[in-house]
Design a protein around this motif. Structure first.
Motif, PDB file in Angstrom:
ATOM      1  N   ASP A 497       0.815  -1.216   0.000  1.00 17.11           N
ATOM      2  CA  ASP A 497       0.000   0.000   0.000  1.00 17.11           C
ATOM      3  C   ASP A 497       0.842   1.256   0.000  1.00 17.11           C
ATOM      4  OD1 ASP A 497      -2.202  -1.578   0.071  1.00 17.11           O
ATOM      5  OD2 ASP A 497      -2.359  -1.564   2.264  1.00 17.11           O
ATOM      6  N   GLU A 498       2.128   1.067   0.212  1.00 16.17           N
ATOM      7  CA  GLU A 498       2.981   2.256   0.332  1.00 16.17           C
ATOM      8  C   GLU A 498       3.812   2.512  -0.907  1.00 16.17           C
ATOM      9  OE1 GLU A 498       5.131   1.837   4.100  1.00 16.17           O
ATOM     10  OE2 GLU A 498       3.385   0.638   4.662  1.00 16.17           O
ATOM     11  N   ILE A 499       3.659   1.649  -1.887  1.00 15.33           N
ATOM     12  CA  ILE A 499       4.450   1.831  -3.102  1.00 15.33           C
ATOM     13  C   ILE A 499       3.535   1.692  -4.315  1.00 15.33           C
ATOM     14  CG2 ILE A 499       5.180  -0.575  -3.415  1.00 15.33           C
ATOM     15  CD1 ILE A 499       8.012   0.602  -3.991  1.00 15.33           C
ATOM     16  N   ASP A 500       3.811   2.500  -5.305  1.00  8.57           N
ATOM     17  CA  ASP A 500       3.011   2.455  -6.513  1.00  8.57           C
ATOM     18  C   ASP A 500       3.941   2.561  -7.710  1.00  8.57           C
ATOM     19  OD1 ASP A 500       0.653   2.178  -7.695  1.00  8.57           O
ATOM     20  OD2 ASP A 500      -0.258   4.006  -6.912  1.00  8.57           O
ATOM     21  N   VAL A 501       3.541   1.934  -8.799  1.00 11.97           N
ATOM     22  CA  VAL A 501       4.356   2.035 -10.006  1.00 11.97           C
ATOM     23  C   VAL A 501       3.669   3.025 -10.926  1.00 11.97           C
ATOM     24  CG1 VAL A 501       5.318   0.772 -11.945  1.00 11.97           C
ATOM     25  CG2 VAL A 501       5.073  -0.348  -9.744  1.00 11.97           C
ATOM     26  N   THR A 502       4.438   3.918 -11.529  1.00 11.88           N
ATOM     27  CA  THR A 502       3.830   4.912 -12.422  1.00 11.88           C
ATOM     28  C   THR A 502       4.555   4.926 -13.750  1.00 11.88           C
ATOM     29  OG1 THR A 502       3.296   7.241 -12.716  1.00 11.88           O
ATOM     30  CG2 THR A 502       5.249   6.777 -11.408  1.00 11.88           C
ATOM     31  N   ASP A 503       3.813   5.195 -14.826  1.00 12.03           N
ATOM     32  CA  ASP A 503       4.510   5.392 -16.100  1.00 12.03           C
ATOM     33  C   ASP A 503       4.512   6.872 -16.458  1.00 12.03           C
ATOM     34  OD1 ASP A 503       1.898   5.634 -16.728  1.00 12.03           O
ATOM     35  OD2 ASP A 503       1.797   3.836 -17.980  1.00 12.03           O
ATOM     36  N   ASP A 504       4.177   7.708 -15.502  1.00 18.98           N
ATOM     37  CA  ASP A 504       4.230   9.152 -15.701  1.00 18.98           C
ATOM     38  C   ASP A 504       5.367   9.682 -14.833  1.00 18.98           C
ATOM     39  OD1 ASP A 504       3.880  11.812 -15.912  1.00 18.98           O
ATOM     40  OD2 ASP A 504       1.851  11.867 -15.064  1.00 18.98           O
ATOM     41  N   ILE A 505       6.464   9.975 -15.465  1.00 19.63           N
ATOM     42  CA  ILE A 505       7.657  10.369 -14.694  1.00 19.63           C
ATOM     43  C   ILE A 505       7.430  11.651 -13.897  1.00 19.63           C
ATOM     44  CG2 ILE A 505       8.891  11.762 -16.402  1.00 19.63           C
ATOM     45  CD1 ILE A 505      11.369   9.990 -15.555  1.00 19.63           C
ATOM     46  N   GLY A 506       6.493  12.448 -14.390  1.00 23.55           N
ATOM     47  CA  GLY A 506       6.200  13.702 -13.695  1.00 23.55           C
ATOM     48  C   GLY A 506       5.632  13.479 -12.305  1.00 23.55           C
ATOM     49  N   THR A 507       5.049  12.308 -12.071  1.00 26.06           N
ATOM     50  CA  THR A 507       4.456  12.061 -10.755  1.00 26.06           C
ATOM     51  C   THR A 507       5.320  11.111  -9.926  1.00 26.06           C
ATOM     52  OG1 THR A 507       3.207  10.189 -11.589  1.00 26.06           O
ATOM     53  CG2 THR A 507       2.106  12.320 -11.681  1.00 26.06           C
ATOM     54  N   ALA A 508       6.483  10.737 -10.471  1.00 29.98           N
ATOM     55  CA  ALA A 508       7.314   9.743  -9.771  1.00 29.98           C
ATOM     56  C   ALA A 508       8.149  10.385  -8.656  1.00 29.98           C
ATOM     57  CB  ALA A 508       8.232   9.055 -10.769  1.00 29.98           C
ATOM     58  N   ASP A 509       8.507   9.560  -7.670  1.00 26.23           N
ATOM     59  CA  ASP A 509       9.398   9.997  -6.601  1.00 26.23           C
ATOM     60  C   ASP A 509      10.803   9.454  -6.824  1.00 26.23           C
ATOM     61  OD1 ASP A 509       7.366  11.215  -4.843  1.00 26.23           O
ATOM     62  OD2 ASP A 509       6.578   9.182  -4.841  1.00 26.23           O
ATOM     63  N   ALA A 510      10.895   8.387  -7.569  1.00 25.70           N
ATOM     64  CA  ALA A 510      12.207   7.779  -7.813  1.00 25.70           C
ATOM     65  C   ALA A 510      12.118   6.959  -9.101  1.00 25.70           C
ATOM     66  CB  ALA A 510      12.584   6.879  -6.649  1.00 25.70           C
ATOM     67  N   ILE A 511      13.283   6.728  -9.678  1.00 29.62           N
ATOM     68  CA  ILE A 511      13.346   5.894 -10.887  1.00 29.62           C
ATOM     69  C   ILE A 511      14.093   4.614 -10.527  1.00 29.62           C
ATOM     70  CG2 ILE A 511      14.267   5.743 -13.242  1.00 29.62           C
ATOM     71  CD1 ILE A 511      14.017   8.779 -13.405  1.00 29.62           C
ATOM     72  N   LEU A 512      13.576   3.508 -10.999  1.00 29.28           N
ATOM     73  CA  LEU A 512      14.256   2.233 -10.794  1.00 29.28           C
ATOM     74  C   LEU A 512      14.561   1.670 -12.179  1.00 29.28           C
ATOM     75  CD1 LEU A 512      15.148   0.022  -8.808  1.00 29.28           C
ATOM     76  CD2 LEU A 512      12.858  -0.934  -8.953  1.00 29.28           C
ATOM     77  N   ALA A 513      15.844   1.478 -12.461  1.00 29.66           N
ATOM     78  CA  ALA A 513      16.213   1.033 -13.809  1.00 29.66           C
ATOM     79  C   ALA A 513      17.289  -0.033 -13.726  1.00 29.66           C
ATOM     80  CB  ALA A 513      16.731   2.221 -14.609  1.00 29.66           C
ATOM     81  N   SER A 514      17.360  -0.827 -14.773  1.00 34.70           N
ATOM     82  CA  SER A 514      18.437  -1.818 -14.811  1.00 34.70           C
ATOM     83  C   SER A 514      19.681  -1.138 -15.367  1.00 34.70           C
ATOM     84  CB  SER A 514      18.030  -2.999 -15.677  1.00 34.70           C
ATOM     85  OG  SER A 514      17.935  -2.578 -17.014  1.00 34.70           O
ATOM     86  N   SER A 515      20.853  -1.636 -14.987  1.00 34.94           N
ATOM     87  CA  SER A 515      22.064  -0.951 -15.435  1.00 34.94           C
ATOM     88  C   SER A 515      22.233  -1.057 -16.944  1.00 34.94           C
ATOM     89  CB  SER A 515      23.296  -1.476 -14.709  1.00 34.94           C
ATOM     90  OG  SER A 515      23.398  -2.849 -14.900  1.00 34.94           O
ATOM     91  N   SER A 516      21.740  -2.163 -17.553  1.00 33.67           N
ATOM     92  CA  SER A 516      21.866  -2.266 -19.010  1.00 33.67           C
ATOM     93  C   SER A 516      21.026  -1.179 -19.673  1.00 33.67           C
ATOM     94  CB  SER A 516      21.427  -3.653 -19.487  1.00 33.67           C
ATOM     95  OG  SER A 516      20.082  -3.862 -19.132  1.00 33.67           O
ATOM     96  N   GLU A 517      19.860  -0.902 -19.122  1.00 37.30           N
ATOM     97  CA  GLU A 517      18.989   0.138 -19.669  1.00 37.30           C
ATOM     98  C   GLU A 517      19.660   1.513 -19.540  1.00 37.30           C
ATOM     99  OE1 GLU A 517      16.502   0.091 -21.432  1.00 37.30           O
ATOM    100  OE2 GLU A 517      15.128   1.744 -21.042  1.00 37.30           O
ATOM    101  N   MET A 518      20.339   1.718 -18.426  1.00 39.27           N
ATOM    102  CA  MET A 518      21.008   3.002 -18.223  1.00 39.27           C
ATOM    103  C   MET A 518      22.105   3.202 -19.262  1.00 39.27           C
ATOM    104  SD  MET A 518      19.506   4.514 -15.791  1.00 39.27           S
ATOM    105  CE  MET A 518      20.549   5.837 -15.270  1.00 39.27           C
ATOM    106  N   LYS A 519      22.754   2.079 -19.624  1.00 39.63           N
ATOM    107  CA  LYS A 519      23.823   2.198 -20.622  1.00 39.63           C
ATOM    108  C   LYS A 519      23.229   2.482 -21.993  1.00 39.63           C
ATOM    109  CE  LYS A 519      27.099  -0.657 -18.267  1.00 39.63           C
ATOM    110  NZ  LYS A 519      26.895  -2.033 -17.874  1.00 39.63           N
TER     111      LYS A 519
END
Ligand SMILES: Nc1ncnc2c1ncn2[C@@H]1O[C@H](COP(=O)(O)OP(=O)(O)OP(=O)(O)O)[C@@H](O)[C@H]1O
Length: 678
Positions: A497-519
């Protein structure tokens, strides 16, 4: 007669320039200019000389050139497009401009030459019985008070090739486009004559996308510079990247009129299209017969063309195409072109699903993958919005959210200078302004109590935390990580209940990404910087890494509220591997793999306890560490001499730490003491 006119014109021009600029003109020059074929080039070179002699005139206001007949009394309101520096005009460009100006009767030519922005001329419009107009980046300008006559139109038509069934024609060896308006008897009564140019460097604004090899859709209103941009893109790919590029040139606008294409397309090959209705056939033919790596296509406008584009994309050929419209939204709303963005369908949800998603029962969804990887919305010749992931943008638009995009500017005077700017949308600014410290702190103190983890990393980096009001769940924007996996981890941790996934970066608090994606997609970092969000980077998509990441996100949240620190200098937070510091033994690897499989395949999905094999106590201590990294509880289900671990489907937290002497820290002590005995 034409020679005589020319002569008179020259005297007139010469007089005014001479008095203003002290440029002497000799009698021999005058004799030379009596020859009408030399007339235009001499005029333009004199013009260039004059401009060079007084550079201030070129880019300054009109009042700086008093000797030039002021167009201000005939000036129409500007069209808002930016002024493009005339410095970039090359010699070949001016000779092509001469070809263009030959379309006009001498009296119009003379008037037009007096305009200080002649090098930036965009179009000339000639409508029968009306004053001829010239379009410049700064606005429309009346060329002559005298209305256009039949003879003027005939003169222009005599200089161009045949008009095709889309009423377009061109001038041989040039990029100019002449479009006709006909009356009901099919006689031409109006012409729109567009100056075409090869603008070297104009594709710099999207060079990374072009090099990336993905298919690119360019969207923009008429005249914004789409054709010019894809022409340069074709040249860049063919000459600089040595790709096999085929241009499907429906109106000969990209490669120019004539059978030998214009040098502006470099080594790219060009296929002409007999009539507009065959564009889609030629697109398919290009793929089937000429083995292209890239196909360039201007103006995808019909359903058949959109279908052909999608077929091409499916065959693994890079596609760079343009479509008219202001933004991606216009493509989504256009039933003929929808397929370019994957197609749209309406879906009716069940009551429960609609409640869960907090949406209405009937929603719009994308049917399939878009034809293009990314889309570029052209705002002007030097500014655009880049949607790196067209699929995500379309999904966001359909869900009524603001899509993720990047704004890019290119300095008009310097094509090499590209500025990437991430401009905030209004709603985002308001949102971040709302987050002031006071409200935040009280909420987070209780959160910290709940989460109960020491803010280890955040102490070191205390200034870099994005503080947000936390009465709602923490919103995480994921990149190349399955939302379902993250939510499952949250459920296991008891914080669903304390975490939500969003596809709207404007409403996000943090980004979680894989390192391959970052590259692969460095733009994520730019986005994070712009939205002032921390990026949590996991090396592998294992649940253990995700648990760690989630824990750190919550530590960030709790610490940020306590410290009331402002946020800036954001950075990537790498989630460390669970790999042991020393080289593990085979037995240890086997034991840890046993834990991982048990947790990820049975304990978490099935909610069942799993008893592991008996192990040596120091191995069990390692297993226990791994279990705890998943936020799960475990106990010793074996005997003192034959210890074995049982993983429990229970969340490990302060509140429900098992009190049993055989679990957790007590067990670890036991394991440690066992190790001591060895
Ligand atoms: N970067 C640039 N620098 C200078 N002039 C430019 C540039 N880009 C485009 N132009 C000029 O702007 C005019 C319109 O450009 P272009 O034909 O490429 O637009 P378009 O978007 O393809 O228009 P349409 O949709 O009507 O075909 C042309 O006269 C072209 O020479």
């Amino acid at each position: 007669m034409r020679a005589l006119n020319s002569h008179l014109v020259l005297i007139d021009l010469h007089t005014s320039w001479h008095s203003a600029n002290q440029i002497p003109t000799s009698t021999s020059t005058l004799t030379y200019l009596k020859n009408s074929s030399n007339f235009i080039s001499a005029l333009s070179s004199s013009f260039r000389r004059t401009r060079r002699a007084r550079p201030g005139i070129v880019s300054s206001s009109r009042s700086a050139a008093p000797e030039i007949r002021r167009p201000s009394d005939r000036f129409f309101p500007g069209n808002g497009s930016p002024s493009i520096s005339p410095n970039s005009a090359s010699t070949s460009r001016s000779s092509e401009l001469e070809l263009f100006l030959e379309l006009l009767p001498p009296r119009m030519r003379r008037e037009l030459f007096q305009h200080e922005e002649i090098g930036e001329l965009i179009e000339v419009v000639m409508d029968l019985g009306r004053q001829p107009l010239a379009r410049f980046p700064s606005g429309d300008w009346v060329i002559s008070e005298q209305p256009v006559k039949h003879e003027d139109l005939k003169h222009a038509i005599s200089k161009v090739g045949d008009f095709s069934d889309d009423n377009r024609s061109g001038i041989n060896n040039s990029l100019h486009r002449i479009s006709a308006i006909r009356n009901r008897k099919m006689q031409i009564i109006g012409l729109t004559c567009r100056v075409g140019r090869a603008v070297s460097g104009s594709a710099g604004i999207i060079h990374d996308l072009v090099e990336g090899g993905g298919s690119i859709l360019l969207i923009g209103p008429p005249g914004v510079g789409k054709t010019t941009l894809i022409r340069e893109t074709a040249r860049m790919l063919a000459d600089e990247h040595r790709k096999r590029v085929v241009i499907v040139d429906t109106s000969n606008e990209i490669g120019g009129d004539g059978d030998v294409p214009h040098a502006g397309i470099g080594r790219a090959r060009r296929m002409q299209v007999p009539n507009v209705h065959m564009q889609h056939n030629v697109m398919i033919e290009a793929v089937e017969n000429h083995m292209p790596q890239t196909i360039i296509i201007d103006e995808i406008g019909t359903e058949l063309e959109a279908l052909a584009a999608s077929t091409i994309a499916q065959r693994g050929v890079q596609l760079v195409g343009t479509a008219h419209g202001m933004a991606i939204d216009s493509i989504i709303k256009n039933p003929s072109l929808q397929i370019l963005v994957g197609g749209i369908e309406s879906v009716t949800l069940g009551d429960e699903e609609a409640r869960k998603r907090k949406v209405q029962k009937t929603i719009l969804e994308r049917k399939g993958p878009p034809t293009f990887t990314c889309a570029v919305e052209m705002i002007s010749k030097t500014e655009c919005r880049v949607h790196h992931r067209l699929d995500a943008t379309v999904d966001a638009i359909l869900a009524g959210k603001s899509p993720l995009f990047e704004i890019r500017h290119m300095d008009a005077d310097d094509n090499d200078s590209l500025k990437l700017t991430l401009l905030p949308e209004k709603s985002h600014i308001e949102e971040s302004n709302m987050n002031d410290g006071k409200d935040v702190s009280s909420d987070i103190e209780s959160d910290e109590e709940e989460v109960g983890h020491p803010p280890s990393w955040s102490k070191k980096q205390s200034t870099s935390i994005y503080v947000k009001k936390r009465s709602s769940p923490v919103c995480v924007y994921t990149s190349k990580i399955l939302d379902a996996d993250l939510l499952q981890v949250a459920t296991v941790m008891g914080i669903e209940d304390e975490i939500d996934v969003t596809d709207d970066i404007g409403t996000a608090d943090a980004i979680l990404a894989s390192s391959s994606e970052m590259k692969q997609n460095p733009w994520i970092r730019g986005m994070a910087k712009f939205h002032q969000l921390p990026v949590f980077v996991i090396k592998s998509n294992t649940m253990a890494q995700m648990v760690k990441a989630v824990r750190m996100i919550f530590e960030m949240e709790s610490f940020s509220s306590v410290s009331k620190q402002p946020f800036n200098n954001l950075f990537d937070i790498e989630i460390e591997d669970d790999a042991p510091k020393r080289k593990p033994s085979l037995e240890e690897i086997d034991a840890l793999e046993e834990v991982r499989l048990a947790i990820e395949y049975i304990v978490i999905p099935g909610g069942e306890p799993v008893e592991l094999l008996p192990r040596r106590s120091e191995i069990i201590a390692r297993q226990l560490e791994l279990v705890e990294s998943y936020q799960l509880a475990a106990e010793n289900s074996g005997t003192e001499l034959n210890p074995r671990l049982q993983i429990l489907p229970q969340r490990l937290s302060k509140k429900n730490l098992p009190k049993s002497p055989k679990s957790h820290s007590s067990f670890r002590k036991e394991a440690d003491s066992t190790r001591l005995h060895h």
